[in-house]
Design a protein around this motif. Structure first.
Motif, PDB file in Angstrom:
ATOM      1  N   GLY A   7     -37.697 121.580  69.560  1.00  0.00           N
ATOM      2  CA  GLY A   7     -39.118 122.150  69.760  1.00  0.00           C
ATOM      3  C   GLY A   7     -39.460 122.000  71.307  1.00  0.00           C
ATOM      4  O   GLY A   7     -40.404 122.011  71.783  1.00  0.00           O
ATOM      5  N   ALA A   8     -38.437 121.706  72.124  1.00  0.00           N
ATOM      6  CA  ALA A   8     -38.672 121.495  73.673  1.00  0.00           C
ATOM      7  C   ALA A   8     -38.823 123.053  74.089  1.00  0.00           C
ATOM      8  O   ALA A   8     -38.374 124.103  73.567  1.00  0.00           O
ATOM      9  N   ARG A   9     -39.600 123.297  75.318  1.00  0.00           N
ATOM     10  CA  ARG A   9     -39.959 124.352  75.793  1.00  0.00           C
ATOM     11  C   ARG A   9     -38.871 124.779  77.000  1.00  0.00           C
ATOM     12  O   ARG A   9     -38.780 123.662  77.835  1.00  0.00           O
ATOM     13  N   ALA A 111     -34.583 131.954  57.339  1.00  0.00           N
ATOM     14  CA  ALA A 111     -35.777 131.579  58.064  1.00  0.00           C
ATOM     15  C   ALA A 111     -37.113 131.084  56.966  1.00  0.00           C
ATOM     16  O   ALA A 111     -37.833 130.510  57.288  1.00  0.00           O
ATOM     17  N   GLY A 112     -36.555 131.482  55.790  1.00  0.00           N
ATOM     18  CA  GLY A 112     -37.530 130.916  54.562  1.00  0.00           C
ATOM     19  C   GLY A 112     -38.622 132.141  54.430  1.00  0.00           C
ATOM     20  O   GLY A 112     -38.309 133.055  54.465  1.00  0.00           O
ATOM     21  N   PRO A 113     -39.547 131.889  53.392  1.00  0.00           N
ATOM     22  CA  PRO A 113     -39.934 130.282  52.761  1.00  0.00           C
ATOM     23  C   PRO A 113     -39.239 129.734  52.098  1.00  0.00           C
ATOM     24  O   PRO A 113     -39.214 128.587  51.782  1.00  0.00           O
ATOM     25  N   GLY A 122     -33.729 126.955  57.225  1.00  0.00           N
ATOM     26  CA  GLY A 122     -33.603 126.523  58.522  1.00  0.00           C
ATOM     27  C   GLY A 122     -32.058 126.360  58.825  1.00  0.00           C
ATOM     28  O   GLY A 122     -31.788 126.087  60.108  1.00  0.00           O
ATOM     29  N   LEU A 123     -31.288 126.749  58.044  1.00  0.00           N
ATOM     30  CA  LEU A 123     -29.882 126.950  58.352  1.00  0.00           C
ATOM     31  C   LEU A 123     -29.558 128.278  58.964  1.00  0.00           C
ATOM     32  O   LEU A 123     -29.712 129.358  58.435  1.00  0.00           O
ATOM     33  N   ASN A 142     -35.965 122.900  61.463  1.00  0.00           N
ATOM     34  CA  ASN A 142     -37.207 122.401  60.732  1.00  0.00           C
ATOM     35  C   ASN A 142     -38.220 123.207  61.084  1.00  0.00           C
ATOM     36  O   ASN A 142     -38.370 123.926  62.378  1.00  0.00           O
ATOM     37  N   GLY A 143     -39.210 123.487  60.449  1.00  0.00           N
ATOM     38  CA  GLY A 143     -40.471 124.168  60.789  1.00  0.00           C
ATOM     39  C   GLY A 143     -40.530 125.469  60.057  1.00  0.00           C
ATOM     40  O   GLY A 143     -39.813 125.665  59.128  1.00  0.00           O
ATOM     41  N   GLY A 144     -41.720 126.094  60.387  1.00  0.00           N
ATOM     42  CA  GLY A 144     -41.812 127.339  59.669  1.00  0.00           C
ATOM     43  C   GLY A 144     -41.024 128.502  60.107  1.00  0.00           C
ATOM     44  O   GLY A 144     -40.312 128.576  61.021  1.00  0.00           O
ATOM     45  N   ARG A 145     -41.288 129.772  59.390  1.00  0.00           N
ATOM     46  CA  ARG A 145     -40.584 130.903  59.545  1.00  0.00           C
ATOM     47  C   ARG A 145     -40.715 131.264  61.183  1.00  0.00           C
ATOM     48  O   ARG A 145     -39.371 131.685  61.664  1.00  0.00           O
ATOM     49  N   ASP A 146     -41.515 131.352  61.649  1.00  0.00           N
ATOM     50  CA  ASP A 146     -41.829 131.801  63.203  1.00  0.00           C
ATOM     51  C   ASP A 146     -40.995 131.000  63.968  1.00  0.00           C
ATOM     52  O   ASP A 146     -40.284 131.481  64.971  1.00  0.00           O
TER      53      ASP A 146
END
Length: 185
Positions: A7-9, A111-113, A122-123, A142-146
């Motif tokens: 999650g870091a930029r 990527a899901g959902p 997420g794999l 973790n997180g959403g598709r994008d």
């Protein structure tokens, strides 16, 4: 700018660093993408001067295209499915070969959902193939598709940058060794 797996930029553009390094080395790059669907190639071609290093890319979203276009063995896909570390490496090697590039960079994952073929959302596997072999990295995102797709792009570029750095360090070390040996003669 997109964030990485944590999650870091990243500081600076991961794509710009890779493009610059490959331009200095006079080497070329090809991409093969599944879950990122062209985002990896798009992030690379945003960089000015990329035409000197980027040969092209394949988007092989459908499993059969991984074999038909990227040259992944059909039996590997049948045995393991498209989300697998060996498939990621085969994609990178196939892109490198098919596009006539020094380096191949590949992404595959979920990527899901929803989970896919028993693989969790997420794999992700990112892989690089270069003149001295291949590396693959598993990501559990973790997180959403994008977020999953954009983090896969950042991590793929990071893997390539690390591999280039290791090759450069090995060459530099070999150069120092050769120089030191020549000085002792």
């Amino acid at each position: 700018m997109d964030s990485d797996a944590d999650g870091a930029r990243p500081v600076g553009s991961p794509a710009a660093g890779v493009v610059h390094s490959l331009a200095e080395r006079h080497e070329t790059l090809a991409t093969v993408e599944s879950l990122t669907g062209g985002l990896l190639a798009a992030s690379i071609v945003e960089i000015a001067g990329v035409s000197g290093i980027f040969r092209g890319g394949l988007v092989v979203y459908a499993t059969e295209l991984k074999s038909q276009l990227a040259g992944v063995a059909e039996d590997l896909l049948a045995d393991r499915g498209p989300v697998d570390p060996d498939v990621a490496v085969a994609l990178a090697e196939g892109g490198r070969r098919r596009c006539g590039a020094d380096w191949g960079l590949a992404t595959t994952g979920v990527a899901g959902p929803e989970p896919q073929d028993g693989k969790p959302v997420g794999l992700v596997y990112v892989a690089v193939a270069g003149p001295a072999g291949a590396d693959v990295r598993q990501l559990d995102l973790n997180g959403g598709r994008d977020h999953i797709r954009s983090a896969a792009v950042v991590e793929a570029l990071r893997l390539l940058a690390e591999r280039i750095h290791r090759v450069d360090a090995g060459e530099a070390e070999a150069g120092r060794t050769d120089t030191a040996a020549a000085g002792r003669r």
